[in-house]
Design an enzyme around this catalytic site. Structure first.
Site, PDB file in Angstrom:
ATOM      1  N   HIS A 180      25.571  39.693  29.567  1.00 49.56           N
ATOM      2  CA  HIS A 180      25.013  41.053  29.614  1.00 49.56           C
ATOM      3  C   HIS A 180      24.916  41.727  28.251  1.00 49.56           C
ATOM      4  O   HIS A 180      24.232  42.736  28.104  1.00 49.56           O
ATOM      5  CB  HIS A 180      25.826  41.944  30.563  1.00 49.56           C
ATOM      6  CG  HIS A 180      27.219  42.262  30.073  1.00 49.56           C
ATOM      7  ND1 HIS A 180      28.236  41.347  30.052  1.00 49.56           N
ATOM      8  CD2 HIS A 180      27.744  43.420  29.598  1.00 49.56           C
ATOM      9  CE1 HIS A 180      29.331  41.898  29.590  1.00 49.56           C
ATOM     10  NE2 HIS A 180      29.060  43.158  29.293  1.00 49.56           N
ATOM     11  N   GLU A 219      37.040  35.652  43.409  1.00 49.78           N
ATOM     12  CA  GLU A 219      38.374  35.106  43.213  1.00 49.78           C
ATOM     13  C   GLU A 219      38.998  34.602  44.519  1.00 49.78           C
ATOM     14  O   GLU A 219      40.127  34.121  44.517  1.00 49.78           O
ATOM     15  CB  GLU A 219      39.274  36.128  42.526  1.00 49.78           C
ATOM     16  CG  GLU A 219      38.839  36.398  41.085  1.00 49.78           C
ATOM     17  CD  GLU A 219      39.768  37.324  40.327  1.00 49.78           C
ATOM     18  OE1 GLU A 219      40.552  38.054  40.975  1.00 49.78           O
ATOM     19  OE2 GLU A 219      39.716  37.318  39.090  1.00 49.78           O
ATOM     20  N   LYS A 228      39.149  35.475  26.143  1.00 52.10           N
ATOM     21  CA  LYS A 228      37.894  36.065  25.731  1.00 52.10           C
ATOM     22  C   LYS A 228      37.808  36.078  24.217  1.00 52.10           C
ATOM     23  O   LYS A 228      38.831  36.095  23.523  1.00 52.10           O
ATOM     24  CB  LYS A 228      37.794  37.519  26.188  1.00 52.10           C
ATOM     25  CG  LYS A 228      37.760  37.770  27.677  1.00 52.10           C
ATOM     26  CD  LYS A 228      37.668  39.301  27.920  1.00 52.10           C
ATOM     27  CE  LYS A 228      37.465  39.567  29.405  1.00 52.10           C
ATOM     28  NZ  LYS A 228      37.390  41.042  29.651  1.00 52.10           N
TER      29      LYS A 228
END
Length: 429
Positions: free
Chosen positions: A119, A314, A384
């Site tokens: 995104h 999840e 990340k």
């Protein structure tokens, strides 16, 4: 000779640069600062020794790198015009250093499919794509409908230049922890099963991931430990996670704001009295299992029931993969499977000693002090990363990773596949 003695002497030169940068903070006269900066800008350095020392966890390298980090920018960073409409595809492929041939017969004979949900952060997307790209694989990119137009257009130009990359036919406005995140993967799966590409497993990635293992290592891991099996780490839904499925949740999207919120409406149990599991949203799934997910009534009904739950990705994949008789299912598996290296905040002192970057939603955005931990990790990918906040983390990782990939090649290596050695200093110090 300049004040730094610009001799490209690697690590020692970097130390010299950094000492001068530190000294700049104590200089008050503008003309004196400008003079020193003009000397620094003429110098480059080769980061191999610095990165190597960081991967080895040397404290001196960490001190130097933290001082230097904001002053350095890789010369191999794509120039802005690469992604302009007038840029031809051969230039783009060359400047991104994409590997354009299968590096071994083993890899050519075991193509993988990838789902990339992105995104923002074009630079990180390009780093990830450059690292995982192989011509025998196939890549479905899902671009969030909230993404800026310039970002979407740039990604589309990259996809236009490569026949094995395509944009998902249907795109969602993705809300964190909402059903839209799960639907984005399903949209790509529908596209992938219609493709003629003979992919064996599909792996999902997000825009802040980076591989730790090479394409060949991943294939060998899937073929040995998970031969014709799905990889979905998880366990029976723990009590402290039951709040996610006990009441109805809704997505809220309005003028750039999006989130999931609980309602007072209680939910009934899942269809078929199926046992719910909780696990990672990331997976490696066989093609037959993907076909099962898209066509089986049990899978469809569980999806419908999951649409108003919290973070359904999840529980959805791992629950379906625990069903006896599902293609490639692993009913007895637990947290097995080295999909993602993640430093969770609540795991400090257990699975890791702490985050050397900073936490976002209780997940570590890796800093320089995390490089050794990442190198030692047995996982396939890590999350990340933020190349804007910690540029040397991703720069060192991708350089080490590319060298590892090329070292294992069984075909002649083309010059364009190498990254340039030299880094240069930013001009806007």
């Amino acid at each position: 000779m300049s004040i730094l003695g610009c001799t490209k002497s690697g690590f020692m030169l970097c130390i010299g640069i950094c000492l001068v940068l530190v000294a700049l903070n104590n200089i008050s006269q503008p003309e004196e600062r400008t003079s020193i900066l003009s000397e620094i800008k003429e110098c480059g350095y080769y980061p191999g020794e610095l990165c190597k020392a960081l991967f080895e966890g040397k404290s001196a390298a960490l001190v130097v790198a933290n001082v230097c980090q904001e002053a350095l920018t890789p010369s191999k960073k794509p120039a802005p015009n690469i992604l302009e409409p007038k840029t031809n595809c051969s230039t783009l492929i060359k400047e991104l250093h994409l590997i354009t041939k299968p590096l071994s017969e083993e890899e050519a004979g075991y193509p993988l499919a990838f789902i990339m949900t992105i995104h923002k952060n074009l630079e990180m997307f390009l780093k990830l794509l450059t690292a995982i790209y192989a011509p025998q694989n196939i890549y479905c990119i899902h671009i969030d409908q909230k993404s800026p137009n310039a970002f979407s257009q740039a990604v589309q130009r990259v996809a236009h230049c490569l026949p094995n990359i395509f944009i998902s036919a249907k795109q969602e406005t993705v809300v964190y922890a909402g059903i839209s995140r799960l639907q984005a993967d399903l949209n790509c799966m529908e596209d992938l099963v219609r493709s003629d590409a003979p992919w064996s497993h599909v792996i999902n990635l997000c825009g802040q991931d980076f591989p730790i293992r090479t394409n060949r290592e991943i294939i060998r891991y899937l073929k040995s430990k998970w031969n014709r099996k799905n990889l979905t780490p998880g366990v029976i839904q723990p009590d402290h996670m039951k709040y996610r499925t006990q009441v109805s949740y809704k997505e809220f999207v309005h003028k750039g704001t999006s989130y999931v919120y609980p309602t007072k409406e209680e939910k009934g149990g899942p269809p078929y009295n199926i046992t719910l599991y909780f696990g990672t949203a990331y997976y490696a799934l066989t093609r037959d299992f993907v076909q099962f997910v898209l066509t089986d009534e049990q899978a469809k009904d569980l999806l419908e029931w999951s649409k108003d739950t919290y973070s359904p990705d999840e529980h959805y994949w791992v629950t379906l993969n625990r069903i006896q008789g599902a293609p490639g299912s692993t009913p007895e598996a637990g947290w097995e499977g080295n999909i993602r290296a993640i430093k969770w905040r609540d795991q400090e002192g257990k699975s890791h000693s702490g985050c050397n970057g900073h936490y976002v939603r209780d997940i570590c955005v890796y800093g320089l002090g995390d490089l050794q931990w990442l190198t030692d990790s047995p996982h396939l990918y890590a999350n990340k990363f933020d190349p804007h906040r910690y540029p040397l983390v991703t720069d060192c990782l991708e350089r080490q990773f590319r060298q590892k990939v090329l070292n294992g090649a069984e075909v002649p290596i083309e010059q364009d596949w190498y990254f340039p050695d030299e880094y240069t200093l930013k001009t806007d110090l």
